[in-house]
Motif scaffolding. Structure first.
Motif, PDB file in Angstrom:
ATOM      1  N   ASN A   1       0.850  -1.190   0.000  1.00  0.00           N
ATOM      2  CA  ASN A   1       0.000   0.000   0.000  1.00  0.00           C
ATOM      3  C   ASN A   1       0.886   1.240   0.000  1.00  0.00           C
ATOM      4  N   PRO A   2       0.526   2.275  -0.744  1.00  0.00           N
ATOM      5  CA  PRO A   2       1.398   3.453  -0.802  1.00  0.00           C
ATOM      6  C   PRO A   2       1.460   4.270   0.482  1.00  0.00           C
ATOM      7  N   ARG A   3       0.442   4.194   1.311  1.00  0.00           N
ATOM      8  CA  ARG A   3       0.455   4.899   2.602  1.00  0.00           C
ATOM      9  C   ARG A   3       0.726   3.906   3.727  1.00  0.00           C
ATOM     10  N   PRO A   4       1.266   4.382   4.852  1.00  0.00           N
ATOM     11  CA  PRO A   4       1.505   3.479   5.980  1.00  0.00           C
ATOM     12  C   PRO A   4       0.248   3.225   6.804  1.00  0.00           C
ATOM     13  N   PHE A   5      -0.880   3.679   6.308  1.00  0.00           N
ATOM     14  CA  PHE A   5      -2.146   3.514   7.025  1.00  0.00           C
ATOM     15  C   PHE A   5      -3.286   3.488   6.019  1.00  0.00           C
ATOM     16  N   ARG A   6      -4.402   2.982   6.484  1.00  0.00           N
ATOM     17  CA  ARG A   6      -5.653   3.012   5.714  1.00  0.00           C
ATOM     18  C   ARG A   6      -6.396   4.290   6.053  1.00  0.00           C
ATOM     19  N   VAL A   7      -6.834   5.017   5.029  1.00  0.00           N
ATOM     20  CA  VAL A   7      -7.658   6.201   5.232  1.00  0.00           C
ATOM     21  C   VAL A   7      -9.120   5.759   5.216  1.00  0.00           C
ATOM     22  N   LEU A   8      -9.830   5.975   6.308  1.00  0.00           N
ATOM     23  CA  LEU A   8     -11.236   5.565   6.386  1.00  0.00           C
ATOM     24  C   LEU A   8     -12.093   6.578   5.634  1.00  0.00           C
ATOM     25  N   LEU A   9     -12.518   6.221   4.436  1.00  0.00           N
ATOM     26  CA  LEU A   9     -13.224   7.165   3.566  1.00  0.00           C
ATOM     27  C   LEU A   9     -14.475   7.767   4.192  1.00  0.00           C
ATOM     28  N   PRO A  10     -15.306   6.991   4.904  1.00  0.00           N
ATOM     29  CA  PRO A  10     -16.506   7.616   5.479  1.00  0.00           C
ATOM     30  C   PRO A  10     -16.206   8.746   6.456  1.00  0.00           C
TER      31      PRO A  10
ATOM     32  N   LEU B   1      -5.886  -7.852  -6.321  1.00  0.00           N
ATOM     33  CA  LEU B   1      -5.822  -6.430  -6.650  1.00  0.00           C
ATOM     34  C   LEU B   1      -6.949  -5.665  -5.963  1.00  0.00           C
ATOM     35  N   CYS B   2      -6.586  -4.726  -5.076  1.00  0.00           N
ATOM     36  CA  CYS B   2      -7.564  -3.896  -4.367  1.00  0.00           C
ATOM     37  C   CYS B   2      -7.040  -2.468  -4.221  1.00  0.00           C
ATOM     38  N   PRO B   3      -6.527  -1.842  -5.286  1.00  0.00           N
ATOM     39  CA  PRO B   3      -5.895  -0.531  -5.112  1.00  0.00           C
ATOM     40  C   PRO B   3      -6.858   0.634  -4.987  1.00  0.00           C
ATOM     41  N   GLY B   4      -8.160   0.398  -5.195  1.00  0.00           N
ATOM     42  CA  GLY B   4      -9.149   1.444  -4.955  1.00  0.00           C
ATOM     43  C   GLY B   4      -9.157   2.538  -6.002  1.00  0.00           C
ATOM     44  N   LEU B   5      -9.751   3.663  -5.621  1.00  0.00           N
ATOM     45  CA  LEU B   5      -9.950   4.797  -6.513  1.00  0.00           C
ATOM     46  C   LEU B   5      -9.128   5.995  -6.058  1.00  0.00           C
ATOM     47  N   SER B   6      -8.876   6.896  -6.987  1.00  0.00           N
ATOM     48  CA  SER B   6      -8.302   8.196  -6.642  1.00  0.00           C
ATOM     49  C   SER B   6      -9.426   9.200  -6.473  1.00  0.00           C
ATOM     50  N   TRP B   7      -9.260  10.099  -5.504  1.00  0.00           N
ATOM     51  CA  TRP B   7     -10.310  11.060  -5.171  1.00  0.00           C
ATOM     52  C   TRP B   7      -9.811  12.484  -5.393  1.00  0.00           C
ATOM     53  N   ALA B   8     -10.751  13.347  -5.711  1.00  0.00           N
ATOM     54  CA  ALA B   8     -10.430  14.758  -5.924  1.00  0.00           C
ATOM     55  C   ALA B   8     -10.451  15.508  -4.594  1.00  0.00           C
ATOM     56  N   ASP B   9      -9.861  16.703  -4.607  1.00  0.00           N
ATOM     57  CA  ASP B   9      -9.962  17.594  -3.453  1.00  0.00           C
ATOM     58  C   ASP B   9     -11.448  17.813  -3.130  1.00  0.00           C
ATOM     59  N   PRO B  10     -11.863  17.756  -1.865  1.00  0.00           N
ATOM     60  CA  PRO B  10     -11.046  17.928  -0.663  1.00  0.00           C
ATOM     61  C   PRO B  10     -10.593  16.640   0.009  1.00  0.00           C
ATOM     62  N   ILE B  11     -10.708  15.468  -0.661  1.00  0.00           N
ATOM     63  CA  ILE B  11     -10.252  14.235  -0.022  1.00  0.00           C
ATOM     64  C   ILE B  11      -9.191  13.547  -0.886  1.00  0.00           C
ATOM     65  N   ALA B  12      -8.346  14.361  -1.536  1.00  0.00           N
ATOM     66  CA  ALA B  12      -7.223  13.839  -2.331  1.00  0.00           C
ATOM     67  C   ALA B  12      -6.004  13.710  -1.423  1.00  0.00           C
TER      68      ALA B  12
ATOM     69  N   PRO C   1      -2.576  12.927   0.304  1.00  0.00           N
ATOM     70  CA  PRO C   1      -1.228  12.532  -0.123  1.00  0.00           C
ATOM     71  C   PRO C   1      -0.813  11.233   0.558  1.00  0.00           C
ATOM     72  N   GLU C   2       0.449  10.806   0.335  1.00  0.00           N
ATOM     73  CA  GLU C   2       0.844   9.470   0.779  1.00  0.00           C
ATOM     74  C   GLU C   2       1.626   9.435   2.081  1.00  0.00           C
ATOM     75  N   SER C   3       2.425  10.438   2.381  1.00  0.00           N
ATOM     76  CA  SER C   3       3.225  10.366   3.603  1.00  0.00           C
ATOM     77  C   SER C   3       2.455  10.931   4.791  1.00  0.00           C
ATOM     78  N   THR C   4       2.827  10.492   5.975  1.00  0.00           N
ATOM     79  CA  THR C   4       2.155  10.936   7.192  1.00  0.00           C
ATOM     80  C   THR C   4       2.263  12.446   7.369  1.00  0.00           C
ATOM     81  N   GLU C   5       3.441  12.986   7.163  1.00  0.00           N
ATOM     82  CA  GLU C   5       3.636  14.424   7.334  1.00  0.00           C
ATOM     83  C   GLU C   5       2.853  15.220   6.301  1.00  0.00           C
TER      84      GLU C   5
END
Length: 370
Positions: A43-52, A114-125, A127-131
């Motif tokens: 996964n590109p991020r070190p965490f799962r972003v909970l979309l809801p 394969l479960c890479p999901g979707l890309s989202w537009a701003d305001p929920i786009a 980024p990948e790193s924690t900082e």
């Protein structure tokens, strides 16, 4: 365990740590024989972003959602008995045996999910790193707080839920929702639910323009700089932009639809690759893209991977009834369940099921956390 025996293990690789990926990787970590199989999650991020939770998270600091203690869920407790490996990276390309990651690392596989999901537009786009996520959230909250009025272009779940969050924080500010169809949402849902959704929003002072589009919305402009129809802040709330599947073009010219969704058999295997499965929002299937569907895909894929390994018959996926729970701030909302004659519920049940917690405790439990 000797290194040779370890090297002889077959590789089961899951790409994507969203709803589908987590609900496949975790049960497989307890059901695969660790002496014969090694399980890898990428996964590109070190965490799962909970979309809801994302729309409340980007608007304000309510409930401190933008932390790994809440809606940014790490993978460190995901695998049962540590029977799995997490790799933080993206997938650049693949062939029938090996994934090539963004870093250049090559990861061989025997079974690929394969479960890479979707890309989202701003305001929920995000980024990948924690900082970078922390910076993104801070700037987003400043942007919302600094605007005196809002225009949301798109009246599906994203637009409607964002309108509710804005009214929770700033009930005196003007929120306008523009939707190109004759009613909110789409015709998956009955008119009476779509009209009820509008009533819930207008009851909070949200202005709704149906059958209308914003033609002068600049594709590349930062929403904070856009002035359209008199609003201080204009946001495109039409949902996801595209599936994260470009890397599949290197595998098979016929693996994807023109829109980038993965073509699958009813067993959720790729058409020409029986050892590759797909699940979640990337799957081309006639149903709404939702976490509940991803969870249903995950159950079928988990069982079918185990059946494939043991030579048993695979099961077919079929969509259940359509349902949707839409928040309207923390204490409001409206829901539809496509059973019987079609059941519609209001704020009390929707708040109990979703609006108050945004399902965060349930999703954290899926990853082995409290």
């Amino acid at each position: 365990m000797s290194s040779k025996k370890n090297d002889d293990r077959k590789s089961v690789v899951v790409v994507g740590g969203g709803s589908a990926g987590v609900n496949i990787a975790r049960p497989l970590s307890s059901q695969l024989d660790a002496t014969k199989f090694k399980l890898i999650l990428i996964n590109p991020r070190p965490f799962r972003v909970l979309l809801p939770a994302t729309l409340r998270m980007v608007v304000s600091e309510v409930d401190n959602l933008g932390t790994t203690a809440q809606a940014l869920v790490p993978f460190d407790k995901l695998f049962h008995g540590e029977n799995g490996t997490f790799i933080q990276d993206s997938v650049r390309s693949l062939n029938e045996k090996v994934l090539t990651l963004g870093s250049g690392e090559q990861v061989p596989y025997d079974i690929l999910i394969l479960c890479p999901g979707l890309s989202w537009a701003d305001p929920i786009a995000f980024p990948e790193s924690t900082e970078d996520v922390k910076t993104y959230l801070s700037r987003s909250r400043e942007k919302f707080a600094g605007a005196g009025s809002y225009l949301l272009v798109g009246g599906g779940a994203v637009g409607c839920e964002l309108a509710g969050e804005l009214k929770d924080m700033w009930p005196e500010k003007e929120v306008t929702l523009v939707h190109g169809q004759r009613l909110l949402f789409n015709d998956t849902y009955p008119d009476r639910f779509r009209k009820s959704a509008a009533d819930h929003l207008t009851g909070r002072g949200v202005k709704i323009h149906l059958g209308d589009i914003v033609e002068d919305f600049p594709a590349e402009a930062a929403p904070a700089t856009v002035l359209t129809k008199g609003a201080d802040l204009v946001l495109k709330t039409t949902g996801a932009t595209h599936p994260n599947t470009d890397f599949l073009n290197s595998l098979d010219a016929d693996a994807l639809t023109p829109a980038g969704f993965v073509k699958v058999k009813p067993t959720l295997q790729l058409l020409n690759h029986p050892n590759i499965f797909a699940a979640g929002d990337i799957v081309e299937w006639k149903e709404q893209k939702q976490a509940i569907k991803a969870g249903a895909h995950a159950k079928i894929v988990t069982q079918n991977v185990l059946n494939y390994i043991s030579g048993r018959s695979l099961k077919n996926y079929s969509t259940g009834f359509e349902a949707i729970l839409v928040t309207n701030g923390k204490r409001g909302g409206y829901s539809y369940f496509g059973v019987l004659w079609g059941l519609i519920f209001g704020a009390w049940l929707t708040s109990l099921l979703k609006s108050k917690s945004l399902l965060v405790p349930m999703f954290r439990k899926e990853s082995g956390l409290r």
